[in-house]
Design a protein around this motif. Structure first.
Motif, PDB file in Angstrom:
ATOM      1  N   GLY A   1       0.844  -1.195   0.000  1.00  0.00           N
ATOM      2  CA  GLY A   1       0.000   0.000   0.000  1.00  0.00           C
ATOM      3  C   GLY A   1       0.877   1.241   0.000  1.00  0.00           C
ATOM      4  N   ILE A   2       0.687   2.099   0.992  1.00  0.00           N
ATOM      5  CA  ILE A   2       1.488   3.320   1.088  1.00  0.00           C
ATOM      6  C   ILE A   2       2.071   3.421   2.498  1.00  0.00           C
ATOM      7  N   GLY A   3       3.305   3.887   2.569  1.00  0.00           N
ATOM      8  CA  GLY A   3       4.007   4.024   3.843  1.00  0.00           C
ATOM      9  C   GLY A   3       5.459   3.694   3.599  1.00  0.00           C
ATOM     10  N   CYS A   4       6.301   3.901   4.620  1.00  0.00           N
ATOM     11  CA  CYS A   4       7.714   3.528   4.465  1.00  0.00           C
ATOM     12  C   CYS A   4       7.792   2.038   4.164  1.00  0.00           C
ATOM     13  N   SER A   5       7.084   1.239   4.990  1.00  0.00           N
ATOM     14  CA  SER A   5       7.080  -0.208   4.812  1.00  0.00           C
ATOM     15  C   SER A   5       6.644  -0.590   3.403  1.00  0.00           C
ATOM     16  N   SER A   6       5.668   0.120   2.888  1.00  0.00           N
ATOM     17  CA  SER A   6       5.093  -0.237   1.593  1.00  0.00           C
ATOM     18  C   SER A   6       6.008   0.097   0.427  1.00  0.00           C
TER      19      SER A   6
ATOM     20  N   THR B   1      -2.744   2.007  -3.572  1.00  0.00           N
ATOM     21  CA  THR B   1      -3.170   3.143  -2.758  1.00  0.00           C
ATOM     22  C   THR B   1      -3.177   2.750  -1.283  1.00  0.00           C
ATOM     23  N   HIS B   2      -3.192   3.753  -0.437  1.00  0.00           N
ATOM     24  CA  HIS B   2      -3.066   3.541   1.002  1.00  0.00           C
ATOM     25  C   HIS B   2      -4.174   2.626   1.530  1.00  0.00           C
ATOM     26  N   GLY B   3      -3.767   1.532   2.157  1.00  0.00           N
ATOM     27  CA  GLY B   3      -4.729   0.627   2.778  1.00  0.00           C
ATOM     28  C   GLY B   3      -5.278  -0.456   1.887  1.00  0.00           C
TER      29      GLY B   3
ATOM     30  N   THR C   1       3.142  -4.567   4.163  1.00  0.00           N
ATOM     31  CA  THR C   1       2.246  -3.510   4.617  1.00  0.00           C
ATOM     32  C   THR C   1       2.731  -2.969   5.949  1.00  0.00           C
ATOM     33  N   GLY C   2       2.163  -1.839   6.368  1.00  0.00           N
ATOM     34  CA  GLY C   2       2.532  -1.250   7.651  1.00  0.00           C
ATOM     35  C   GLY C   2       1.357  -1.313   8.604  1.00  0.00           C
ATOM     36  N   ASP C   3       1.574  -0.944   9.848  1.00  0.00           N
ATOM     37  CA  ASP C   3       0.485  -0.991  10.825  1.00  0.00           C
ATOM     38  C   ASP C   3      -0.623  -0.011  10.450  1.00  0.00           C
ATOM     39  N   GLY C   4      -0.253   1.144   9.932  1.00  0.00           N
ATOM     40  CA  GLY C   4      -1.264   2.113   9.526  1.00  0.00           C
ATOM     41  C   GLY C   4      -1.994   1.633   8.296  1.00  0.00           C
ATOM     42  N   ASP C   5      -1.231   1.204   7.314  1.00  0.00           N
ATOM     43  CA  ASP C   5      -1.773   0.732   6.055  1.00  0.00           C
ATOM     44  C   ASP C   5      -2.728  -0.447   6.276  1.00  0.00           C
ATOM     45  N   LEU C   6      -2.340  -1.373   7.135  1.00  0.00           N
ATOM     46  CA  LEU C   6      -3.097  -2.610   7.323  1.00  0.00           C
ATOM     47  C   LEU C   6      -4.254  -2.446   8.292  1.00  0.00           C
TER      48      LEU C   6
ATOM     49  N   ALA D   1      -5.324   0.582  10.083  1.00  0.00           N
ATOM     50  CA  ALA D   1      -6.120   1.811  10.181  1.00  0.00           C
ATOM     51  C   ALA D   1      -6.988   1.916   8.937  1.00  0.00           C
ATOM     52  N   ILE D   2      -6.456   2.536   7.885  1.00  0.00           N
ATOM     53  CA  ILE D   2      -7.265   2.734   6.681  1.00  0.00           C
ATOM     54  C   ILE D   2      -7.621   1.399   6.018  1.00  0.00           C
ATOM     55  N   GLY D   3      -6.766   0.378   6.196  1.00  0.00           N
ATOM     56  CA  GLY D   3      -7.024  -0.901   5.523  1.00  0.00           C
ATOM     57  C   GLY D   3      -7.629  -1.959   6.422  1.00  0.00           C
TER      58      GLY D   3
ATOM     59  N   ASN E   1       5.309  -3.690  11.666  1.00  0.00           N
ATOM     60  CA  ASN E   1       4.591  -2.908  12.669  1.00  0.00           C
ATOM     61  C   ASN E   1       5.572  -2.074  13.483  1.00  0.00           C
ATOM     62  N   ASN E   2       5.634  -0.770  13.153  1.00  0.00           N
ATOM     63  CA  ASN E   2       6.512   0.134  13.913  1.00  0.00           C
ATOM     64  C   ASN E   2       5.704   1.022  14.868  1.00  0.00           C
ATOM     65  N   HIS E   3       4.433   0.698  15.051  1.00  0.00           N
ATOM     66  CA  HIS E   3       3.557   1.361  16.027  1.00  0.00           C
ATOM     67  C   HIS E   3       3.291   2.826  15.721  1.00  0.00           C
ATOM     68  N   ILE E   4       3.433   3.207  14.461  1.00  0.00           N
ATOM     69  CA  ILE E   4       3.362   4.624  14.147  1.00  0.00           C
ATOM     70  C   ILE E   4       3.142   4.799  12.646  1.00  0.00           C
ATOM     71  N   TYR E   5       2.674   5.969  12.220  1.00  0.00           N
ATOM     72  CA  TYR E   5       2.728   6.300  10.795  1.00  0.00           C
ATOM     73  C   TYR E   5       4.105   6.890  10.548  1.00  0.00           C
ATOM     74  N   GLY E   6       5.044   6.066  10.124  1.00  0.00           N
ATOM     75  CA  GLY E   6       6.416   6.539   9.962  1.00  0.00           C
ATOM     76  C   GLY E   6       6.539   7.599   8.871  1.00  0.00           C
ATOM     77  N   MET E   7       5.976   7.299   7.723  1.00  0.00           N
ATOM     78  CA  MET E   7       6.220   8.119   6.545  1.00  0.00           C
ATOM     79  C   MET E   7       5.728   9.555   6.687  1.00  0.00           C
ATOM     80  N   THR E   8       4.597   9.739   7.376  1.00  0.00           N
ATOM     81  CA  THR E   8       3.981  11.061   7.388  1.00  0.00           C
ATOM     82  C   THR E   8       4.331  11.886   8.622  1.00  0.00           C
ATOM     83  N   GLY E   9       5.285  11.435   9.405  1.00  0.00           N
ATOM     84  CA  GLY E   9       5.745  12.259  10.503  1.00  0.00           C
ATOM     85  C   GLY E   9       5.379  11.762  11.887  1.00  0.00           C
TER      86      GLY E   9
HETATM   87  C1  LIG Z   1      -5.867   7.835   1.201  1.00  0.00           C
HETATM   88  C2  LIG Z   1      -4.648   8.304   1.905  1.00  0.00           C
HETATM   89  N1  LIG Z   1      -4.739   8.782   3.155  1.00  0.00           N
HETATM   90  C3  LIG Z   1      -3.657   9.206   3.823  1.00  0.00           C
HETATM   91  C4  LIG Z   1      -2.428   9.135   3.209  1.00  0.00           C
HETATM   92  C5  LIG Z   1      -1.213   9.639   3.962  1.00  0.00           C
HETATM   93  N2  LIG Z   1      -0.376   8.579   4.438  1.00  0.00           N
HETATM   94  C6  LIG Z   1       0.699   8.150   3.746  1.00  0.00           C
HETATM   95  S1  LIG Z   1       1.561   6.948   4.518  1.00  0.00           S
HETATM   96  C7  LIG Z   1       0.483   6.995   5.833  1.00  0.00           C
HETATM   97  C8  LIG Z   1       0.670   6.125   7.042  1.00  0.00           C
HETATM   98  C9  LIG Z   1       1.539   4.952   6.838  1.00  0.00           C
HETATM   99  O1  LIG Z   1       1.688   4.275   8.033  1.00  0.00           O
HETATM  100  P1  LIG Z   1       2.161   2.780   8.046  1.00  0.00           P
HETATM  101  O2  LIG Z   1       1.320   1.966   7.139  1.00  0.00           O
HETATM  102  O3  LIG Z   1       2.273   2.334   9.458  1.00  0.00           O
HETATM  103  O4  LIG Z   1       3.595   2.833   7.336  1.00  0.00           O
HETATM  104  P2  LIG Z   1       5.025   3.239   7.905  1.00  0.00           P
HETATM  105  O5  LIG Z   1       5.403   4.492   7.202  1.00  0.00           O
HETATM  106  O6  LIG Z   1       4.936   3.393   9.378  1.00  0.00           O
HETATM  107  O7  LIG Z   1       5.895   2.090   7.514  1.00  0.00           O
HETATM  108  C10 LIG Z   1      -0.518   7.939   5.642  1.00  0.00           C
HETATM  109  C11 LIG Z   1      -1.580   8.228   6.615  1.00  0.00           C
HETATM  110  C12 LIG Z   1      -2.362   8.647   1.901  1.00  0.00           C
HETATM  111  N3  LIG Z   1      -1.179   8.519   1.250  1.00  0.00           N
HETATM  112  N4  LIG Z   1      -3.462   8.232   1.265  1.00  0.00           N
END
Ligand SMILES: Cc1ncc(C[n+]2csc(CCOP(=O)(O)OP(=O)(O)O)c2C)c(N)n1
Ligand code: SF4
Ligand code: SF4
Ligand code: SF4
Ligand SMILES: [Mg+2]
Lengths: 90, 262
Positions: free
Chosen positions: B48-53, B67-69, B91-96, B98-100, B120-128
């Motif tokens: 999906g989207i994230g550092c992990s992704s 796309t995210h999730g 996938t990441g914890d947020g990706d899997l 939260a939104i997913g 699972n890094n317990h955080i949304y890493g990519m977005t701060g």
């Molecule tokens: C639909 C949508 N909502 C929000 C975002 C912003 N966004 C990008 S990455 C992310 C969180 C990722 O968290 P996680 O999956 O835990 O990945 P990590 O970076 O921690 O590995 C968010 C909220 C986006 N890209 N698309």
């Protein structure tokens, strides 16, 4: 087999320093040309994999290169007639 | 380096921060893939989207960076259209969760034949460093500056309850165990879910008194407790160490699965 750190990839996280059972990796002190302090190797010929990989025909130990998040650790074959260091530990 | 035939070496070094555990989890996954003997042209990585992704971008196979999730939704599509392909999801914890979150439970319920590795890094890493559904109570994140007050999801337990055929949890410290778990997951028909707890020194450690990479890894190592040990403590009525989490194999079973090639 010879243990090498790829200076173009290592980011200096020192995870290898943490995991090696022989403490072969030591925290470095000098910045390299990329501005990163990479670990230094202390008598790498002690490494299990350096010593025994050829004999067993497979990877031995290898936790440093599994954990290295930057794919910077590998083993290379010595050149023909390159002098080998041997370290015997009792 | 591990699995040189699978890495896109021209893309290395990757963008991950110094000491980020995601790189370790890619190593373990590719080591398992190599051991499976899969061919590159028969293997697809989906994320999906994230550092992990970002992981599939460093691997030399066809992949979908979606796309995210939605990684699991795309992966389900790939597997149902082409059951001959091996599908691995990063996938990441947020990706899997939260939104997913819905895709997660329904992919487990359907038990689609694929391997899901969650970093699972317990955080949304990519977005701060915003809090995620796995941010532990009390942890500081940019959206919980006074400490998280909500209870966290246990992703492995969630996957067990939702029906996945194989579920395990390890950390980026336990490289050998994690590799073995991913391998077993790949060998098990149906959905295999492997949660890999990992360090985000940049956006988690820095705010939670775990400034160095080694402090984060040490935290993971010392708070992981084997399921069997945990269960023994509970059975004996002894206290479970505070802040600990279970690691090991949660389930391996044979529920009906979707997308298994006959
Ligand atoms: C639909 C949508 N909502 C929000 C975002 C912003 N966004 C990008 S990455 C992310 C969180 C990722 O968290 P996680 O999956 O835990 O990945 P990590 O970076 O921690 O590995 C968010 C909220 C986006 N890209 N698309
Ligand atoms: S393979 Fe094992 S012994 Fe050899 S350098 Fe790496 S961690 Fe140390
Ligand atoms: S683990 Fe890898 S990236 Fe980290 S210091 Fe060691 S060689 Fe460098
Ligand atoms: S922000 Fe965190 S998860 Fe993202 S690359 Fe940096 S350390 Fe890794
Ligand atoms: Mg995350």
């Amino acid at each position: 087999m010879k243990l090498v750190i790829d200076e173009s990839r290592c980011k200096g996280c020192n995870l290898c320093v943490l995991v090696c059972p022989y403490s072969i990796f030591r925290e470095g002190t000098q910045l390299n040309s990329r501005g990163i302090v990479t670990p230094v190797l202390d008598r790498p010929e002690r490494c299990t994999n350096c010593r025994l990989q050829a004999l067993y025909g497979r990877m031995l130990c290898g936790v440093c290169h599994m954990i290295c998040p930057d794919q910077a650790i590998s083993w290379v074959e010595e050149k023909p007639f390159e002098p080998h260091k041997v370290e015997v530990e009792f | 380096m591990i699995a040189p035939d699978w890495f896109r070496e021209d893309r290395l070094p990757h963008i991950y921060c110094t000491g980020c555990g995601n790189g370790t989890i890619i190593n373990c996954t590719l080591a398992a893939v190599e051991e499976m003997g899969w061919k590159r042209e028969e293997t697809v990585f989906v994320s999906g989207i994230g550092c992990s992704s970002r992981a599939p971008g460093y691997i030399l196979t066809d992949s979908l960076h979606t796309t995210h999730g939605r990684a699991l939704a795309f992966a389900t599509g790939v597997k149902m259209a082409r059951p001959d392909l091996h599908v691995v999801v990063f996938t990441g914890d947020g990706d899997l969760a939260a939104i997913g979150g819905n895709h997660f439970i329904h992919a487990c319920r359907r038990n689609v034949d694929m391997t899901v590795v969650c970093m699972n890094n317990h955080i949304y890493g990519m977005t701060g460093g915003q809090g995620s559904p796995t941010t532990p109570p009390g942890a500081i994140s940019s959206t919980t500056p006074y400490g998280a007050t909500e209870p966290a999801f246990d992703l492995a337990e969630l996957a067990v309850a939702a029906g996945a055929n194989y579920v395990a949890r390890w950390t980026s410290y336990h490289v050998k165990e994690l590799t073995k778990a991913i391998l077993t997951g790949m060998q098990t028909p149906g959905l295999a879910f492997i949660e890999a707890r990992t360090q985000c020194p940049t956006n988690y450690g820095r705010h939670n008194k775990l400034r160095s990479v080694s402090a984060m890894i040490e935290h993971l190592r010392s708070h992981a407790i084997l399921i069997q040990k945990h269960d023994r403590l509970v059975a004996e009525g002894k206290p479970v160490p505070e802040g600990s989490f279970t690691v090991g194999e949660f389930v391996r079973r044979n529920r009906p699965a979707m997308g298994v090639q006959r």
